[in-house]
Design an enzyme around this catalytic site. Structure first.
Site, short mmCIF file in Angstrom:
data_model
loop_
_atom_site.label_atom_id
_atom_site.label_comp_id
_atom_site.label_asym_id
_atom_site.label_seq_id
_atom_site.Cartn_x
_atom_site.Cartn_y
_atom_site.Cartn_z
N ASN A 145 0.86 -1.18 0.00
CA ASN A 145 0.00 0.00 0.00
C ASN A 145 0.89 1.23 0.00
O ASN A 145 2.01 1.18 0.51
CB ASN A 145 -0.83 0.05 1.28
CG ASN A 145 -2.10 -0.75 1.17
OD1 ASN A 145 -2.45 -1.24 0.10
ND2 ASN A 145 -2.79 -0.89 2.28
N PHE A 147 -7.41 3.47 11.85
CA PHE A 147 -7.38 4.48 10.81
C PHE A 147 -8.12 3.93 9.60
O PHE A 147 -8.11 2.72 9.39
CB PHE A 147 -5.93 4.80 10.40
CG PHE A 147 -5.33 5.91 11.22
CD1 PHE A 147 -4.95 5.67 12.54
CD2 PHE A 147 -5.16 7.18 10.69
CE1 PHE A 147 -4.42 6.69 13.31
CE2 PHE A 147 -4.63 8.21 11.46
CZ PHE A 147 -4.27 7.97 12.77
N LYS A 188 13.26 -15.56 -8.48
CA LYS A 188 12.79 -14.32 -9.11
C LYS A 188 12.10 -14.67 -10.44
O LYS A 188 12.67 -15.40 -11.26
CB LYS A 188 13.99 -13.39 -9.36
CG LYS A 188 13.56 -12.06 -9.90
CD LYS A 188 14.75 -11.16 -10.18
CE LYS A 188 14.28 -9.93 -10.93
NZ LYS A 188 15.36 -9.27 -11.65
N ASP A 213 -3.92 -5.33 1.91
CA ASP A 213 -5.21 -6.02 2.06
C ASP A 213 -5.20 -7.41 1.43
O ASP A 213 -5.98 -8.26 1.81
CB ASP A 213 -6.32 -5.17 1.43
CG ASP A 213 -6.37 -3.82 2.10
OD1 ASP A 213 -6.74 -3.77 3.28
OD2 ASP A 213 -5.97 -2.82 1.46
N LYS A 271 -16.76 0.52 9.53
CA LYS A 271 -15.53 -0.18 9.91
C LYS A 271 -15.33 -0.19 11.41
O LYS A 271 -14.93 -1.19 11.99
CB LYS A 271 -14.32 0.50 9.27
CG LYS A 271 -14.01 -0.09 7.93
CD LYS A 271 -12.79 0.49 7.30
CE LYS A 271 -12.83 0.09 5.81
NZ LYS A 271 -11.82 0.76 5.04
N LYS A 285 -15.16 -3.74 13.19
CA LYS A 285 -13.87 -4.15 13.77
C LYS A 285 -13.87 -4.05 15.29
O LYS A 285 -12.92 -4.50 15.93
CB LYS A 285 -12.73 -3.31 13.18
CG LYS A 285 -12.57 -3.51 11.67
CD LYS A 285 -11.35 -2.81 11.12
CE LYS A 285 -11.31 -2.94 9.60
NZ LYS A 285 -9.98 -3.22 9.09
O1 C5P Z 1 -10.39 -2.20 6.29
P1 C5P Z 1 -9.35 -1.14 6.26
O2 C5P Z 1 -8.03 -1.60 5.74
O3 C5P Z 1 -9.75 0.15 5.63
O4 C5P Z 1 -9.18 -0.79 7.83
C1 C5P Z 1 -8.31 0.15 8.28
C2 C5P Z 1 -7.89 -0.15 9.70
O5 C5P Z 1 -7.71 -1.54 9.91
C3 C5P Z 1 -6.52 0.46 9.99
O6 C5P Z 1 -6.45 0.80 11.36
C4 C5P Z 1 -5.58 -0.67 9.60
O7 C5P Z 1 -4.35 -0.53 10.26
C5 C5P Z 1 -6.36 -1.89 10.05
N1 C5P Z 1 -6.11 -3.09 9.25
C6 C5P Z 1 -5.66 -4.24 9.88
N2 C5P Z 1 -5.43 -5.38 9.16
C7 C5P Z 1 -5.68 -5.41 7.84
C8 C5P Z 1 -6.15 -4.26 7.20
C9 C5P Z 1 -6.35 -3.12 7.92
O8 C5P Z 1 -5.43 -4.21 11.07
N3 C5P Z 1 -5.44 -6.52 7.18
#
Ligand code: C5P
Length: 401
Positions: A206, A320, A286, A276, A334, A338
């Protein structure tokens, strides 16, 4: 517990500076002392060393630090700097920005709250030169403490007696209580991107500089928290007072590093831009470009913060979210899904906000329904405003506990 740098300048009341060191230590603070050559005529570095338990350099050139730059080390170390007694000469040097010994050099390198307790004959105190110096220092945010009236060492009576050490300690503590509002809090912060290997050189990642997470770790450390930082790939250096910095690459590594430290934390701020998806199959060799196009099958990574929130207890968790479209609706969904206490939402398509900028604009959504807007400003300032806002959750926990 605060880290207090105590400067003692040349005055017959230098012994009161030593008393102040003892008073701070009695109240549980750490004290390091710097004494001017004038001050050393009344109190010795050895006495102060015995009192404080830290080496006391005799002069600017007798460095205690291996790199030889004590003034920078001391300025970074301290939460606050107290000069007591402050002679007319030391007030003048501080006002003029003169840096000709360890005390004055450290003062120029120090950015935190500075207190000065003048001690001198009444005529010297009331002299326009000293009065002007005190005004200059006060206008720069230095707290110049009032003198007490009474009998002076010279036999005269009038203003000029240094404020009593117990009163100075009270004033400094009151100020620090506001400044060190995260004292005793064990904070865990994640920062930066994570990167998922495709082969030994390519990754899926990212966009993220890590700046927001590093700024939060720095702000927490400055405000007295014990901070552990887990970061994905970035070139940033952590604030010197961050207790531990763990550098990881993948989401799984970040999940493991945070998981190991979560039990012993009161607050988790999940500022990392976690990848993600990850390639399902990672090639050990490689992949040759000459083979033409490749198919990547991406599988979702573990949602670290959701997993940790499942064993949250009374910990506070702040996430975040980068949202395009309708950030507030997406962010609130979210936050609920979460199981977070608050979520900082921003829109990366907006000018000056998002993952690779130096500034940010945030909407902070709280689980109790409150919404706060943090307008566009540097990530360092945003970090402090965010901590101001998150503090209400810690207070709620303390009040219930
Ligand atoms: O779902 P999204 O990626 O937008 O969520 C953002 C929040 O979730 C952030 O705090 C990010 O650090 C956390 N996150 C996580 N594990 C993931 C993706 C995002 O802890 N695989």
């Amino acid at each position: 517990m605060a880290r207090i740098l105590l400067g003692i300048s040349g005055s017959v009341t230098a012994y009161k500076g030593a008393e102040l060191a003892r008073e701070f230590i009695r109240r549980g603070h750490q004290v390091r002392a710097i004494i001017t050559s004038g001050g050393q005529r009344f109190v010795t570095p050895l006495q102060l060393q015995a009192l404080t338990g830290f080496p006391v350099p005799k002069d600017q050139w007798a460095s205690e630090q291996p790199d030889g730059i004590d003034h920078i080390y001391l300025a970074r170390w301290a939460d606050t700097f107290v000069v007591a007694p402050a002679s007319a000469n030391t007030l003048a040097k501080f006002a003029g920005g003169i840096a000709d010994d360890l005390l004055t050099t450290t003062a120029l390198a120090f950015e935190g709250p500075l207190f000065m307790a003048p001690s001198m004959n009444s005529k010297m105190l009331l002299h326009p030169a000293t009065a002007d110096n005190i005004e200059i220092l006060s206008s720069r945010g230095v707290t110049v403490l009032d003198c007490e009236e009474g009998e002076l060492a010279c036999g005269e009576t009038g203003p000029g007696r240094m404020m009593e050490p117990v009163r100075i300690a009270d004033l400094v503590e009151t100020r620090l209580a506001g400044q060190l509002d995260y004292s005793g809090i064990r904070a865990l912060v994640s920062a930066g991107p994570t990167a998922e290997p495709i082969d030994p050189v390519r990754v899926v990642t990212n966009r993220s500089s890590g700046r927001m997470g590093f700024a939060l770790a720095a702000a927490l450390a400055e405000r007295g928290a014990t901070v552990r930082l887990v970061t994905g790939p970035t070139t940033l250096e952590a604030h010197p007072r961050v207790a531990e910095t763990v550098r990881v690459m993948t989401t799984a590594e970040m999940a493991e590093a945070l998981g190991e430290r979560f039990e012993e934390s009161d607050l988790l701020i999940m500022a990392a831009a976690v990848a993600d998806w990850r390639p399902e199959d990672v090639s050990e060799e490689k992949l040759p470009r000459e083979d033409g196009s490749i198919d990547l099958h991406l599988t979702p990574t573990r949602d670290i913060v959701a997993d940790l929130a499942a064993r949250k207890g009374d910990r506070i968790i702040v996430g975040f979210a980068l949202e395009t479209g309708d950030p507030v609706t997406g962010g609130r969904a979210k936050l609920e899904r979460k199981g977070l206490d608050a979520i900082a939402v921003n829109d990366p398509t907006e000018e000056g906000a998002g993952p690779e900028t130096e500034t940010n604009r945030i909407t902070l959504l709280h689980a109790d329904g409150r919404t706060e807007e943090l307008p566009l400003q540097s990530k360092e300032t945003i970090a402090h405003r965010l901590l101001d806002a998150v503090h209400s959750h810690l207070r709620r926990n303390r009040d219930q506990g």
